[in-house]
Each structure stands twice: as structure tokens, then as C-alpha cells.
Design a protein around this motif. Structure first.
Motif, short mmCIF file in Angstrom:
data_model
loop_
_atom_site.label_atom_id
_atom_site.label_comp_id
_atom_site.label_asym_id
_atom_site.label_seq_id
_atom_site.Cartn_x
_atom_site.Cartn_y
_atom_site.Cartn_z
N GLY A 1 35.45 5.11 18.06
CA GLY A 1 34.17 6.10 17.78
C GLY A 1 32.91 5.44 17.78
N LYS A 2 32.79 4.03 17.24
CA LYS A 2 31.52 3.20 17.00
C LYS A 2 31.16 3.05 18.41
N SER A 3 31.81 2.68 19.51
CA SER A 3 31.50 2.65 20.78
C SER A 3 30.80 3.77 21.41
N PHE A 4 31.29 4.96 21.20
CA PHE A 4 30.92 6.26 21.65
C PHE A 4 29.66 6.53 20.62
N GLU A 5 29.51 6.29 19.65
CA GLU A 5 28.37 6.57 18.95
C GLU A 5 27.16 5.66 19.26
N GLU A 6 27.48 4.43 19.70
CA GLU A 6 26.50 3.47 20.26
C GLU A 6 25.93 4.15 21.65
N MET A 7 26.93 4.63 22.46
CA MET A 7 26.44 5.18 23.74
C MET A 7 25.70 6.45 23.44
N MET A 8 26.10 7.19 22.67
CA MET A 8 25.34 8.49 22.36
C MET A 8 24.00 8.37 21.82
N LYS A 9 23.60 7.25 21.27
CA LYS A 9 22.21 6.84 20.89
C LYS A 9 21.23 6.91 22.11
N LYS A 10 21.84 6.65 23.29
CA LYS A 10 21.19 6.81 24.60
C LYS A 10 20.62 8.07 24.95
N VAL A 11 21.39 9.06 24.45
CA VAL A 11 21.20 10.48 24.82
C VAL A 11 20.27 11.36 23.78
N HIS B 1 33.82 14.96 17.23
CA HIS B 1 33.52 16.28 17.77
C HIS B 1 32.49 17.01 16.72
N LYS B 2 32.99 16.96 15.52
CA LYS B 2 32.31 17.49 14.33
C LYS B 2 30.96 16.71 14.06
N GLN B 3 30.89 15.49 14.35
CA GLN B 3 29.70 14.51 14.08
C GLN B 3 28.64 14.90 15.06
N PHE B 4 29.09 15.02 16.48
CA PHE B 4 28.26 15.05 17.51
C PHE B 4 27.81 16.23 18.07
N PHE B 5 28.93 17.38 17.90
CA PHE B 5 28.74 18.88 18.63
C PHE B 5 29.03 19.94 17.65
N SER B 6 28.61 19.82 16.32
CA SER B 6 28.77 20.66 15.50
C SER B 6 27.74 21.89 15.60
#
Length: 128
Positions: free
Chosen positions: A22-32, A78-83
Motif C-alpha cells: 500500500g505504501k509503494s502504491f501510495e508513493e506511485m500515485m503521488k505522481k498522478v 480503494h476507499k483511500q484513492f477512489f472513493s
């Protein structure tokens, strides 16, 4: 005969390792740009990496994937990023009467024509 060893799912280990995914995904999503989080094409590779990470960590803990605990973790991400991503409901309407009548009459007419052709050809089988 050989005895098959059954590895039990180490749920504690899995739950300990999944947050790293989840932390890795969060770091990658900061680029978007956050306004593009609902557009899957903007982050599909990041999401694929996240999914593979959760599957790998579940398998390393001898757990099948997906499982209820992993699904709960993924749902939290999903709730954190796509709610805020909602699917727009399409409002279906009937076409105008002229188009509807045409769409109904074409197959009916073709069916009648084919039946007529088959009956006509069966009566003239001596010529064919």
C-alpha cells in the motif's frame, strides 16, 4: 506413500507485509494528478504492481490470494484513492417512434420474405 505437507496461512505475516504494498502504491500515485485518479489509464501500471505485490505477499505467507483479509486491505486502498470515483448512470431512452417502427419492421419484413422464398422454392423443386 509420501506424505503431503500442508502449509497453513500465516495471516499475521501477511497483514504485516501488505502495508508495504500500500505504501509503494501510495508513493506511485503521488505522481498522478489527484483529479485523474478516476481514470484507470493514468495509473494502470501502478495498480498492476500493487496487485502483484499483494498476491506475492499473500503467497509468501502461504495464503491463497485473494482472501478475505487481503480483500479487506485492497478495499481500504480503494476507499483511500477512489472513493470520489462514481460511475455515471446512463439514462436510457427509447428511440423516436419512426426509428423504433423501422427497427421492428425490417426484421419482420425480412422474415416474411425468406419464408415466402422458401415456400416458393419448395413448390418449384422440379425446376431446381
Amino acid at each position: 506413500g509420501a506424505r503431503q505437507q500442508t502449509n497453513l496461512c500465516n495471516e499475521s505475516l501477511m497483514l504485516e507485509k501488505l502495508p508495504a504494498c500500500g505504501k509503494s502504491f501510495e508513493e506511485m500515485m503521488k505522481k498522478v494528478d489527484s483529479e485523474k485518479w478516476c481514470n484507470l489509464t493514468e495509473f494502470i501500471m501502478y495498480y498492476d504492481n500493487f496487485t502483484q505485490c499483494t498476491e506475492r505477499e499473500a503467497n509468501n505467507a502461504s495464503c491463497f490470494w485473494p482472501n478475505p483479509l487481503a480483500e479487506g486491505f485492497i478495499t481500504g486502498i480503494h476507499k483511500q484513492f477512489f472513493s470520489n470515483c462514481t460511475s455515471e448512470k446512463v439514462h436510457w431512452e427509447d428511440p423516436p417512434d419512426e426509428i423504433l417502427i423501422t427497427l421492428i419492421l425490417i426484421p419482420v419484413t425480412l422474415t416474411c420474405a425468406m419464408i415466402t422464398l422458401v415456400v416458393w422454392c419448395s413448390k418449384r423443386s422440379d425446376i431446381l
